[in-house]
Motif scaffolding. Sequence first.
Motif, short mmCIF file in Angstrom:
data_model
loop_
_atom_site.label_atom_id
_atom_site.label_comp_id
_atom_site.label_asym_id
_atom_site.label_seq_id
_atom_site.Cartn_x
_atom_site.Cartn_y
_atom_site.Cartn_z
N UNK A 257 3.18 1.99 16.53
CA UNK A 257 2.40 0.83 16.13
C UNK A 257 3.31 -0.27 15.61
N UNK A 258 2.96 -1.50 15.97
CA UNK A 258 3.70 -2.72 15.57
C UNK A 258 5.04 -2.88 16.28
N UNK A 259 5.32 -2.09 17.30
CA UNK A 259 6.54 -2.29 18.09
C UNK A 259 6.48 -3.66 18.78
N UNK B 62 3.64 3.80 0.87
CA UNK B 62 3.21 4.84 1.79
C UNK B 62 2.07 5.71 1.30
N UNK B 63 1.33 5.26 0.28
CA UNK B 63 0.24 6.05 -0.30
C UNK B 63 -1.12 5.47 0.09
N UNK C 95 3.48 16.59 23.25
CA UNK C 95 3.56 16.89 21.83
C UNK C 95 3.90 15.65 21.00
N UNK C 96 4.08 14.50 21.67
CA UNK C 96 4.47 13.30 20.95
C UNK C 96 3.36 12.85 20.01
N UNK C 97 3.74 12.55 18.77
CA UNK C 97 2.81 11.98 17.79
C UNK C 97 3.51 10.87 17.02
N UNK C 98 2.81 9.77 16.82
CA UNK C 98 3.37 8.69 16.02
C UNK C 98 3.32 9.07 14.55
N UNK C 99 4.13 8.37 13.77
CA UNK C 99 4.16 8.55 12.32
C UNK C 99 3.40 7.40 11.65
N UNK D 120 10.61 1.32 10.76
CA UNK D 120 10.21 2.59 10.15
C UNK D 120 10.63 2.56 8.69
N UNK D 121 9.66 2.71 7.79
CA UNK D 121 9.92 2.69 6.35
C UNK D 121 10.71 1.45 5.92
N UNK D 122 10.34 0.31 6.49
CA UNK D 122 10.97 -0.95 6.12
C UNK D 122 12.31 -1.22 6.78
N UNK D 123 12.79 -0.31 7.61
CA UNK D 123 14.09 -0.48 8.28
C UNK D 123 13.85 -0.76 9.76
#
Length: 264
Positions: free
Chosen positions: A220-222, A102-103, A45-49, A194-197
């Motif tokens: 992504x980008x890890x 984020x748009x 059920x894992x999904x990336x954001x 995540x979200x700049x943090x």
Amino acid sequence: MKYISFLKKITPFLLIALLFSCASRKDVVYYQGIDGMTAQGKSNSYEIKLQPDDLLMIIVTAEDPEIAMPFNLQSVSVQNPGKLDAVTGQQTMQLYLVDAQGFIEFPVLGKLKVSGLSRSEVLQMLQQKIGVYIKSPNINLRIMNFKISVQGEVNLPGTYNVASERVTLIEALTMAKDLTIYGKRNNILIIREIDGVKSYNRVDITNADFMNSPFYYLAQNDVVYVEPNKNRINGAAIGSNTGVIISISSLLITLITLIITTTK
């Protein structure tokens, strides 16, 4: 004779030091304790954001292609780099860039906030909004710039593009041709934004329980960094001072030879 007797005395101590300097099984072997683990049923059920700077390919289709056309970005023709005055006729799909807030700017629908949402959540949102105009639209969404970076004590460090939207830490290390024998397997660093943090997370792949960790699947980008162990650090220090060590050793050998010669 005294020199030979001295060597005989210190030899056992040198052998003991060599024995204890060898890496132990617990420092090298992966998945220790896996036989005692119970099966986990939630991994599928894992999904990336989605994140800012993601490039998205979104294609909308319907029974009548003309109805779906306004909801798709237009393809463009690209020129042959070797012949700037000639057009190859190749069509390139334009992509949606998730902006810093984020748009994305979507045809007909306008600005849509997608950052922080999973792929299935964005598809559900698009189904609802486009469904006002098209009955039962078919929507395909894919992240086109999914990549991860692997650094440190691996055989092939680098940045790797990922075709799918699910990649595990083990798959990333396999892309980098696995850890070197000097890699610290119980303290792998994963840097995630995540979200700049940014967050800094440690994973022990010698313990099979890491497969239940939120960092078993990469985003992504890890950035994955494998820290060198003490042997590598000590070896680097010795390597950088090899010339000095050889000079000192040569001097000591010369002095010992002179002492032995004069005492005969």
